[in-house]
Design an enzyme around this catalytic site. Structure first.
Site, PDB file in Angstrom:
ATOM      1  N   GLY A 119       0.835  -1.202   0.000  1.00  0.00           N
ATOM      2  CA  GLY A 119       0.000   0.000   0.000  1.00  0.00           C
ATOM      3  C   GLY A 119       0.864   1.244   0.000  1.00  0.00           C
TER       4      GLY A 119
ATOM      5  CE1 TYR B  72      -9.331   2.482   8.879  1.00  0.00           C
ATOM      6  CE2 TYR B  72     -10.025   4.089  10.523  1.00  0.00           C
ATOM      7  CZ  TYR B  72      -9.035   3.510   9.747  1.00  0.00           C
ATOM      8  OH  TYR B  72      -7.742   3.978   9.834  1.00  0.00           O
TER       9      TYR B  72
ATOM     10  CE  LYS C 234      -6.841   0.365  10.335  1.00  0.00           C
ATOM     11  NZ  LYS C 234      -5.618  -0.168   9.731  1.00  0.00           N
TER      12      LYS C 234
HETATM   13  C1  AKB Z   1      -9.968   8.288   9.134  1.00  0.00           C
HETATM   14  O1  AKB Z   1     -10.417   9.431   9.266  1.00  0.00           O
HETATM   15  O2  AKB Z   1     -10.649   7.325   8.791  1.00  0.00           O
HETATM   16  C2  AKB Z   1      -8.507   8.055   9.456  1.00  0.00           C
HETATM   17  C3  AKB Z   1      -8.293   7.586  10.862  1.00  0.00           C
HETATM   18  C4  AKB Z   1      -8.561   8.492  11.997  1.00  0.00           C
HETATM   19  O3  AKB Z   1      -7.871   6.487  11.060  1.00  0.00           O
HETATM   20  N1  AKB Z   1      -7.753   9.240   9.203  1.00  0.00           N
END
Ligand code: AKB
Length: 313
Positions: free
Chosen positions: A9, A143, A147
């Protein structure tokens, strides 16, 4: 001499800067950039590049063997705002690429690996101010869930298989070289591009939304520094909190106005507001400071100056 390094990446916002920084430090040919698409002219011309999909284990293994890779950094990910629109693709990319790298390290095809986590691992029930290293984690975004899951896998592979994994929970990252894509903190970059063009900026977050942020140079320094740290000093094998500054869109706009007095901002919050509202205001990074000497260099004032100078030139 440092063994060959693989960046997965490499063409994204963090990958580009990390590749360039590592090439400067260890020599252009020792850092192999890879991505599913080609990147900037500077990245492509400064050292080796390979087309590689990080979700394909065999391709990753082949690359590790071809270059006799010693350490690898996985910077491929789908960020928070985009991941809400494509949950399946986000899960596939964010989790399978990590699994591949962890497995590659388990069978000793690479010795040491880096994987970025995020402040997105925290959620609405997490203490908002000075969020501790270990606390309630109830992410409400695709997301953030990926994580948080990734952090558990990192810890598991370290405990069960002795994988030398190092990780940081990045806050929003501010940079001028490569555009970000698909994040909730991206407003803090878009605002500069509009300001230097003399354009009014419409912010997709509310004026008082406070979020943890960091200038890219600090983030790259933190990344290289945790990778170079003596393994015995690393007490946290899920991911470390790191912090620099926290500000609201209004505070950022006012700092920009100090340089561009007629800069104008208006607010039109969209679906990203709910994501931002679920994240901390500020982060306690005392464990990173104690364990491997982390210290930020760029505050809001210095970041603003750097962004304006570099974007103008
Ligand atoms: C996002 O805004 O998704 C990223 C993060 C805070 O991981 N920049």
């Amino acid at each position: 001499m440092h063994g060959p390094i693989l960046i997965l990446g490499a063409c994204g916002q963090i990958g580009t800067e990390l590749t360039l920084a590592l090439r400067e430090r260890f020599g252009n040919n020792r850092v192999i950039a890879s991505d599913i698409r080609e990147g900037s002219e500077l990245l492509m011309s400064s050292g080796p590049f390979e087309l590689l999909d990080a979700t394909q284990y065999e391709a990753m293994e082949k690359m590790a063997v071809k270059y006799n890779i010693e350490e690898a950094y996985l910077m491929a990910a789908m960020l928070s705002a985009k991941a809400e629109k494509f949950p399946d693709r986000a899960w596939h990319l964010n989790i399978n690429s990590l699994f591949n790298l962890l497995n590659l390290a388990r069978v000793k095809k690479v010795k040491k690996i880096f994987w970025p986590s995020s402040i997105a691992v925290f959620g609405p029930k997490t203490p908002k101010d000075c969020t501790p290293q270990t606390t309630i984690m109830d992410p409400t975004t695709v997301y953030g869930i990926s994580k948080q899951t990734g952090e558990r896998w990192c810890s598991y592979y370290f405990e069960k298989h002795g994988v030398d994994i190092r990780s940081l929970r990045y806050p929003g990252l501010i940079s001028w070289r490569t555009p970000p894509g698909g994040g909730t903190t991206d407003y803090a970059i878009d605002i500069f591009h509009n300001a230097i063009r003399g354009k009014e900026y419409t912010c997709f977050l509310k004026e008082d939304t406070k979020l943890p942020m960091m200038y890219m140079d600090d983030a790259i320094r933190a990344t290289i520094s945790i990778m170079e740290c003596d393994p015995h000093k690393i007490r946290e094998r899920s991911s470390y909190n790191i912090a620099a500054m926290s500000f609201t869109p209004t505070e950022l706009a006012q700092t920009i106005e100090g340089h561009i007095p007629d800069f104008k901002i208006k607010y039109k919050p969209d679906f990203r507001q709910a994501i931002a509202d679920s994240w901390p205001n500020s982060i306690d990074d005392s464990m990173a400071r104690e364990d491997w000497g982390w210290q930020y260099h760029y505050d809001l004032k210095k970041t603003t100056e750097e962004m304006l100078v570099n974007l103008r030139s």
